[in-house]
Enzyme design. Sequence first.
Site, PDB file in Angstrom:
ATOM      1  N   TYR A 155       1.189  -4.753  -7.210  1.00  0.00           N
ATOM      2  CA  TYR A 155       2.151  -4.182  -5.750  1.00  0.00           C
ATOM      3  C   TYR A 155       1.618  -4.551  -4.393  1.00  0.00           C
ATOM      4  O   TYR A 155       3.088  -4.702  -3.797  1.00  0.00           O
ATOM      5  CB  TYR A 155       1.838  -2.297  -5.828  1.00  0.00           C
ATOM      6  N   LYS A 159       5.259  -6.489  -1.986  1.00  0.00           N
ATOM      7  CA  LYS A 159       5.668  -5.874  -0.849  1.00  0.00           C
ATOM      8  C   LYS A 159       5.273  -6.582   0.203  1.00  0.00           C
ATOM      9  O   LYS A 159       5.647  -6.164   0.953  1.00  0.00           O
ATOM     10  CB  LYS A 159       5.131  -4.649  -0.913  1.00  0.00           C
TER      11      LYS A 159
END
Length: 244
Positions: A155, A159
């Site tokens: 993640y 991002k």
Amino acid sequence: MTGLAGKLAFVTGAGSGIGRAACRILARDGATVIAADKNLSTAQETVDLLGKDPHSSVSIEVGSSTSVRAALAFCLERYKKPPSVVVNSAGITRDGFILKMAEEDFDAVINVNLKGSFTVLQTFAKSMVEQGVSGSIVNLSSVVAKSGNIGQANYSASKAGVEAMTRVAAKEFGKFNIRVNAILPGFINTPMTGTVPDKVKNIIIQQTALKRYGEPEEIAEVIVFLASDKSSYVTGASIDVIGG
């Protein structure tokens, strides 16, 4: 109805959380909203909250270029123009420690969060350029893109990629008068964070200056600012909305 009257806004991840809040605030300020989500029924629930017409919902798998092109085709057929506001809010988590993370869990998060943002960005910006539509693209990154977070290698990497890609897109699209910015939310009260144990939540909250987690609407207000002409000289920016 101010600021966004006459603008057509396309929002991914519109079925819940930040995406749904963005749809509500965009519509409040006068935009016509296309709510896009993998789950069409939740996207339609969002549209129902907006009062339906002229708003609409569409199914999308952001990691699939075929699906993204089909969503754009829907926009062009229904509204006769591409959106001038695009919000990349679709995202997933598949948390796990690096030493235990399954390859498919890494790939799934990159596919939705990073490749999905790229595919939507590329497809919709190309249509905007071809039809001479200026506008604003807002990508949702995350505070963990900078800070990292245990159990979120996939993640955090996805991002961070979104934030870096935003800066490149801003440089490439500036000549077309298309602005591209990123928002880095902190700990926001959404279904994605709902699975976090209360003990962990309390630790995170105590680390923020405001001593609380944020609400989706507080991210949506920044999205609306970036979508509007009030931010006409803001592009390539990463805006932290993390409660300090």
